[in-house]
Scaffold this active site. Structure first.
Site, short mmCIF file in Angstrom:
data_model
loop_
_atom_site.label_atom_id
_atom_site.label_comp_id
_atom_site.label_asym_id
_atom_site.label_seq_id
_atom_site.Cartn_x
_atom_site.Cartn_y
_atom_site.Cartn_z
CG ASP A 163 -1.93 1.07 1.27
OD1 ASP A 163 -2.39 1.48 0.19
OD2 ASP A 163 -2.26 1.54 2.38
CG ASN A 400 3.63 -4.48 7.48
OD1 ASN A 400 3.34 -4.20 8.64
ND2 ASN A 400 2.84 -4.21 6.46
CD GLU A 401 -0.81 -5.46 7.43
OE1 GLU A 401 -1.13 -5.38 6.24
OE2 GLU A 401 -1.35 -4.81 8.34
CG ASN A 452 0.07 -3.88 11.45
OD1 ASN A 452 0.71 -3.56 12.45
ND2 ASN A 452 0.64 -4.08 10.27
CE1 TYR A 454 -5.25 0.98 9.93
CE2 TYR A 454 -4.42 -1.25 9.61
CZ TYR A 454 -4.20 0.11 9.65
OH TYR A 454 -2.95 0.63 9.42
CE1 TYR A 458 -9.11 -0.37 4.57
CE2 TYR A 458 -7.59 -0.85 6.36
CZ TYR A 458 -7.86 -0.24 5.16
OH TYR A 458 -6.90 0.50 4.54
CD GLU A 490 0.30 -0.78 9.67
OE1 GLU A 490 -0.82 -0.80 9.11
OE2 GLU A 490 1.35 -1.14 9.12
CD1 TRP A 535 -1.79 3.22 8.19
CD2 TRP A 535 0.33 2.83 8.79
NE1 TRP A 535 -1.05 3.10 7.04
CE2 TRP A 535 0.25 2.86 7.39
CE3 TRP A 535 1.57 2.62 9.41
CZ2 TRP A 535 1.38 2.67 6.58
CZ3 TRP A 535 2.68 2.44 8.61
CH2 TRP A 535 2.57 2.46 7.21
CE LYS A 554 -6.46 3.26 7.10
NZ LYS A 554 -6.24 3.05 5.65
C1 BDP Z 1 -1.82 -2.11 6.82
C2 BDP Z 1 -0.48 -2.03 6.10
C3 BDP Z 1 -0.15 -0.62 5.67
C4 BDP Z 1 -1.37 0.03 5.03
C5 BDP Z 1 -2.48 0.07 6.05
C6 BDP Z 1 -3.76 0.72 5.51
O1 BDP Z 1 0.55 -2.52 6.90
O2 BDP Z 1 0.94 -0.65 4.78
O3 BDP Z 1 -1.09 1.29 4.53
O4 BDP Z 1 -2.79 -1.24 6.39
O5 BDP Z 1 -4.59 -0.02 4.99
O6 BDP Z 1 -2.43 -3.29 6.59
O7 BDP Z 1 -3.90 1.92 5.59
#
Ligand code: BDP
Length: 576
Positions: A163, A400-401, A452, A454, A458, A490, A535, A554
């Site tokens: 991303d 990462n992820e 991480n 959200y 999401y 994040e 993040w 973000k």
């Molecule tokens: C995470 C990723 C990051 C993305 C972020 C997003 O590590 O690189 O920019 O989500 O979706 O999953 O904003």
């Protein structure tokens, strides 16, 4: 690897500035022998990504050719001369005066070539660099991975499996530097404490065996003055009785200097800034100099308008200024190693850093690919040898992820951990996870857990209460499973600067502000957490995709580094 410096024995000549540039649309420049002179149609700034400097280069991901003429002063004749690149994205091939000197794959780490035999001192020289920026599945980070793209990245343009925008070009400083034929090649410094004393263990590597004297000083005080015979490595230990320990409040840097002399004549000299500090994980706490710390800060990007991922001293200065203004104490170099200049600043200003590799967006096919395994080792080796002497680097994030739910991930990440630990056993390691921890087969091998999350962005879209409740529960479950300290590396929400809504809805400044503050407080309240990184620090450019309005929004700051509401809120929170 040592950062070049100018002193009485060493000279460094910057090659930054305007370079001739030619886009090689079909990647045939080498066949056409462009290294004998590129058919340039423009000049371009270095260091910087090429993409935003010209409209027609924004989406150019083939090979870009750079050429620079430089007159090398006669006075450096007889010296050993290196040509060094801070980083080139992605694969660089280099010629000097039409002669091939070497190549380097990998976008975020320095490389250098001994060009003593091809450089003409007292004359003009031509440096040519072919920068292959093609997006491929076996590059780090990976371009399009056929059939296995992470859902959110499918069909985005350009096609990469992560991303952020895959900026290309000569991203960090280019220089020639000189050393004497026998010189200090590298140093390893490790510090510890015992009974209130500081212990500095050092190893100094010379490029070849040496007969003469090596003098080592700390802040000007002579520690060792040893006569060596046919030696290329010296080790020593320094006990500092009342050490000024490096910390966030007092990031004191000692100057460790090494000097080589032969029959009274100085041969080489190098000064390294070091911090005496300890870092450890104990009883589920993160301890700096034996004292518990909580990491509050951000995941970031090297990203700024026009320069893309180019190193720029003013942007680094501004970013650290804003980190300090907010009261942040730490960052993660998401999702690749940042510039050496950035780390020097972090050392000097007491910001803690989790250094991250460019292993982002790994899928099943990566784990069984022997080429990837080799490249991964090379990057870890290069990253740790470049950065191990920075006191600011307190931990490593090795990925990462990645898709860590497939069985192939287990031996892959375990192998990665063992390999990295064999190079640096003084810092804790992690990888960041974004999947249900119950399904993760890799995280268990790491020293601390990074997740991480959200919730309320999401998932639980627009429902912050639900998101917060879930975060709370999931954190406890995560600890129950691993019984290791956790950092949420994040969490956050996109906000379009200037968009205000009451009641708060996704994309408004209010929604972002409320989310990061509530979620930060939840994370902070848990006895087993060691940090919370929002993040992201600032908005940053991504590939084009329907879920991004040109940028990932973000950031708590805009891409131009203006604060959004959430920045003010968190500044207040962190000043308590
Ligand atoms: C995470 C990723 C990051 C993305 C972020 C997003 O590590 O690189 O920019 O989500 O979706 O999953 O904003």
């Amino acid at each position: 690897m040592l950062y070049p410096q100018t002193n009485a024995m060493r000279t460094k000549i910057s090659l930054d500035g305007f370079w001739k540039f030619a886009p090689d649309y079909h990647n045939t420049g080498e066949e056409k022998q462009w290294y004998k002179g590129i058919p340039h149609d423009r000049e371009i700034g270095v260091p910087a990504s090429w993409n935003e400097q010209f409209q027609d280069l924004m989406y150019f991901f083939e090979t870009g050719w750079y050429e620079k003429e430089i007159e090398v002063p006669k006075i450096v004749e007889g010296e050993t001369i290196y040509l060094r690149f801070g980083s080139v994205h992605y694969l660089a091939k280099v010629w000097v005066n039409g002669e091939y000197v070497g190549e380097h794959e990998g976008a975020h780490l320095p490389f250098e070539f001994d060009v003593t035999n091809v450089i003409r001192c007292g004359q003009k020289n031509i440096i040519t660099v072919a920068v292959d920026a093609r997006l491929k599945a076996d590059r780090l980070p990976p371009g399009q991975v056929q059939h296995e793209m992470i859902v959110g990245f499918k069909g985005q343009y350009p096609e990469n499996n992560y991303d952020f925008f895959p900026y290309a070009g000569i991203h960090r400083p280019v220089m020639l530097y000189t050393v004497s034929s026998t010189h200090i090649k590298d140093m390893i410094i490790q510090t510890s404490t015992e009974d209130h004393k500081g212990i500095v263990d050092y190893t100094i590597f010379l490029n070849q065996a040496f007969n003469g004297e090596i003098k080592v000083t700390l802040d000007g005080e002579v520690y060792e003055n040893i006569v060596v015979n046919n030696t290329d490595t010296i080790c020593g230990q320094w006990i500092v009785s009342e050490p000024r320990l490096w910390s966030m409040e007092d990031p004191y840097l000692y100057t460790l200097a090494a000097c080589l002399t032969q029959e009274g004549t100085t041969i080489d000299y190098y000064e390294l800034k070091i911090g005496i500090r300890t870092i450890e994980i104990k009883d589920c706490k993160l301890l700096l100099n034996g004292k518990e710390i909580f990491l509050r800060g951000f995941g970031m990007h090297e990203d700024f308008p026009v320069i893309g991922k180019g190193m720029n001293h003013a942007v680094i200065t501004k970013d650290f200024n804003l980190l300090k203004w907010m009261g942040a104490n730490s960052i993660r170099t998401s999702h690749y190693p940042y510039s050496e200049e950035f780390l020097h600043y972090a050392d000097a200003h007491g910001i803690l850093v989790i250094g991250e590799t460019p292993f982002v967006g790994f899928v099943k096919s990566h784990y069984t690919n022997p080429t990837i395994k080799e490249k991964v080792k090379k990057v870890i080796q290069e990253m740790i040898t470049r950065d191990r002497n920075h006191p600011s680097i307190i931990a490593w994030s090795l990925a990462n992820e990645g898709d860590t739910f497939v069985p192939e991930a287990e031996p892959f990440y375990k192998g990665m951990y063992d390999y990295a630990k064999s190079i640096d056993d003084t810092r804790p390691f992690t990888i960041t996870n974004c999947i249900d921890v119950e399904e993760d087969v890799a995280l268990q091998y790491f020293d601390f857990i990074s997740i991480n999350r959200y919730y309320g962005w999401y998932d639980q879209v627009g429902r912050l209460d639900m998101g917060c409740e879930l975060l709370d529960k999931k954190l406890d479950r995560c600890y129950e499973i691993f019984k290791k300290p956790i950092i949420v590396t994040e969490f956050g929400a996109d906000a379009m600067a200037g968009l205000h809504m009451d009641p708060a809805e996704e994309f408004s400044e209010e929604y972002q502000a409320e989310m990061v503050e509530r979620q930060y407080n939840i994370i902070f309240s848990k006895p087993y957490t060691i940090g919370a990184h929002i993040w992201a620090f600032a908005d940053f450019k991504t590939s084009q995709t329907p879920s991004r309005v040109v940028l990932n929004r973000k950031g708590l700051f805009t891409r131009e580094r203006q604060p959004k509401l959430a920045a003010h809120k968190m500044k207040e929170n962190w000043s308590k």
